[in-house]
Scaffold this motif. Structure first.
Motif, mmCIF file in Angstrom:
data_model
loop_
_atom_site.group_PDB
_atom_site.id
_atom_site.type_symbol
_atom_site.label_atom_id
_atom_site.label_comp_id
_atom_site.label_asym_id
_atom_site.label_seq_id
_atom_site.Cartn_x
_atom_site.Cartn_y
_atom_site.Cartn_z
ATOM 1 N N UNK A 29 2.857 4.471 4.959
ATOM 2 C CA UNK A 29 3.968 5.041 5.013
ATOM 3 C C UNK A 29 3.812 6.747 5.339
ATOM 4 N N UNK A 30 2.644 7.276 4.963
ATOM 5 C CA UNK A 30 2.434 8.636 5.164
ATOM 6 C C UNK A 30 2.041 8.923 6.583
ATOM 7 N N UNK A 31 1.491 7.796 7.263
ATOM 8 C CA UNK A 31 1.299 7.780 8.759
ATOM 9 C C UNK A 31 2.863 8.020 9.394
ATOM 10 N N UNK A 32 3.655 7.228 8.988
ATOM 11 C CA UNK A 32 4.952 6.789 9.418
ATOM 12 C C UNK A 32 6.192 7.841 9.515
ATOM 13 N N UNK A 33 6.060 8.368 8.349
ATOM 14 C CA UNK A 33 7.203 9.446 7.968
ATOM 15 C C UNK A 33 7.195 10.565 8.833
ATOM 16 N N UNK A 34 8.222 11.265 9.407
ATOM 17 C CA UNK A 34 8.223 12.368 10.158
ATOM 18 C C UNK A 34 9.136 13.571 9.787
ATOM 19 N N UNK A 35 9.534 13.424 8.472
ATOM 20 C CA UNK A 35 10.337 14.533 8.026
ATOM 21 C C UNK A 35 9.616 15.812 7.588
ATOM 22 N N UNK A 36 8.912 16.491 8.613
ATOM 23 C CA UNK A 36 7.924 17.430 8.173
ATOM 24 C C UNK A 36 8.519 18.663 7.776
ATOM 25 N N UNK A 37 7.900 19.241 6.566
ATOM 26 C CA UNK A 37 8.020 20.785 6.323
ATOM 27 C C UNK A 37 6.786 21.236 5.800
ATOM 28 N N UNK B 274 9.299 14.221 -12.357
ATOM 29 C CA UNK B 274 8.100 13.294 -12.341
ATOM 30 C C UNK B 274 8.153 12.022 -11.574
ATOM 31 N N UNK B 275 7.041 11.864 -10.870
ATOM 32 C CA UNK B 275 6.863 10.533 -10.114
ATOM 33 C C UNK B 275 7.191 10.823 -8.606
ATOM 34 N N UNK B 276 7.745 12.131 -8.297
ATOM 35 C CA UNK B 276 7.937 12.326 -7.085
ATOM 36 C C UNK B 276 6.743 12.321 -6.163
ATOM 37 N N UNK B 277 6.924 11.781 -4.896
ATOM 38 C CA UNK B 277 5.526 11.427 -4.094
ATOM 39 C C UNK B 277 5.775 12.148 -2.963
ATOM 40 N N UNK B 278 4.636 12.908 -2.447
ATOM 41 C CA UNK B 278 4.702 14.050 -1.327
ATOM 42 C C UNK B 278 3.435 13.602 -0.345
ATOM 43 N N UNK B 279 3.848 13.193 0.721
ATOM 44 C CA UNK B 279 2.603 13.184 1.790
ATOM 45 C C UNK B 279 2.205 14.497 2.350
ATOM 46 N N UNK B 280 0.893 14.479 2.415
ATOM 47 C CA UNK B 280 0.223 15.847 3.006
ATOM 48 C C UNK B 280 -0.670 15.426 4.114
ATOM 49 N N UNK C 8 -7.232 14.814 7.119
ATOM 50 C CA UNK C 8 -6.862 14.111 5.933
ATOM 51 C C UNK C 8 -5.474 13.764 5.644
ATOM 52 N N UNK C 9 -5.268 12.505 4.903
ATOM 53 C CA UNK C 9 -4.012 12.346 4.634
ATOM 54 C C UNK C 9 -3.939 12.134 2.905
ATOM 55 N N UNK C 10 -2.949 12.938 2.236
ATOM 56 C CA UNK C 10 -2.972 12.830 0.894
ATOM 57 C C UNK C 10 -1.732 12.349 0.254
ATOM 58 N N UNK C 11 -1.596 11.453 -0.828
ATOM 59 C CA UNK C 11 -0.308 11.264 -1.513
ATOM 60 C C UNK C 11 -0.493 12.200 -2.598
ATOM 61 N N UNK C 12 0.445 13.008 -2.830
ATOM 62 C CA UNK C 12 0.386 13.904 -4.209
ATOM 63 C C UNK C 12 1.728 13.262 -4.940
ATOM 64 N N UNK D 128 3.834 18.526 5.183
ATOM 65 C CA UNK D 128 4.384 17.709 4.211
ATOM 66 C C UNK D 128 5.343 16.935 4.172
ATOM 67 N N UNK D 129 5.802 15.797 3.541
ATOM 68 C CA UNK D 129 6.866 14.757 3.754
ATOM 69 C C UNK D 129 7.175 14.603 2.201
ATOM 70 N N UNK D 130 8.157 14.795 1.823
ATOM 71 C CA UNK D 130 8.658 14.579 0.502
ATOM 72 C C UNK D 130 9.502 13.005 0.791
ATOM 73 N N UNK D 131 8.935 12.173 -0.024
ATOM 74 C CA UNK D 131 9.373 10.667 0.350
ATOM 75 C C UNK D 131 10.624 10.582 -0.652
ATOM 76 N N UNK D 132 11.480 9.742 -0.226
ATOM 77 C CA UNK D 132 12.654 9.186 -1.047
ATOM 78 C C UNK D 132 12.110 8.173 -1.877
ATOM 79 N N UNK D 133 13.134 7.881 -3.038
ATOM 80 C CA UNK D 133 12.791 7.034 -3.978
ATOM 81 C C UNK D 133 12.603 5.815 -3.441
ATOM 82 N N UNK D 134 13.089 5.308 -2.383
ATOM 83 C CA UNK D 134 13.199 4.011 -1.671
ATOM 84 C C UNK D 134 11.846 3.874 -0.961
ATOM 85 N N UNK D 135 10.820 4.776 -0.547
ATOM 86 C CA UNK D 135 9.766 4.892 0.111
ATOM 87 C C UNK D 135 8.578 4.717 -0.911
#
Length: 130
Positions: free
Chosen positions: A65-73, A83-89, A95-99, A52-59
């Motif tokens: 974006x989900x392919x590029x970010x690497x702050x994995x957890x 409300x509105x927080x986005x997480x790349x999975x 499979x890549x998902x934006x939650x 997972x990667x929790x996206x910053x508000x600026x992302x």
């Protein structure tokens, strides 16, 4: 998604289910899960089948974006989500998902749940080996 349920992104449409082996979502093979410890109240949003990667508000959440970010957890505490927080999975199956987190049930609800919007790009990457 009810507490202690998981979602598999290959399902069409993806829908919450209990972990089929009975081991619990923390020990299964979920692309995405919502876990709540009923004794201590600890709540987590996570994966046991990828990262997972929790996206910053600026992302802006997108496939690029989900392919590029690497702050994995593998797990994110619900206290980190609003409300509105986005997480790349990124699942091991490729499979890549934006939650997008939309909220959670009230504390007085007998069965807790979270609401998420999912955008799934199936087979967006090669499956992991092994």
């Amino acid at each position: 998604m009810p507490q202690n349920h998981q979602v598999m992104f290959a399902d069409n449409p993806p829908r919450p289910a209990e972990e089929p082996t009975g081991a619990g979502v923390l020990y299964g093979h979920a692309d995405l899960f919502y876990y709540r410890d009923t004794l201590f109240g600890d709540e987590k949003f996570g994966t046991t089948n990828g990262k997972l990667v929790l996206l910053n508000n600026s992302e802006k959440g997108s496939l690029e974006t989900c392919r590029a970010v690497t702050r994995f957890t593998e797990k994110i505490g619900l206290d980190q989500l609003t409300d509105g927080s986005q997480v790349c999975v990124l699942s091991k199956a490729g499979h890549i998902t934006l939650a997008t987190f939309r909220g959670r049930s009230g504390v007085k609800e007998e069965t807790r749940f979270i609401t998420v919007d999912l955008t799934v790009w199936r087979n967006a990457e090669a499956a992991a080996k092994g």
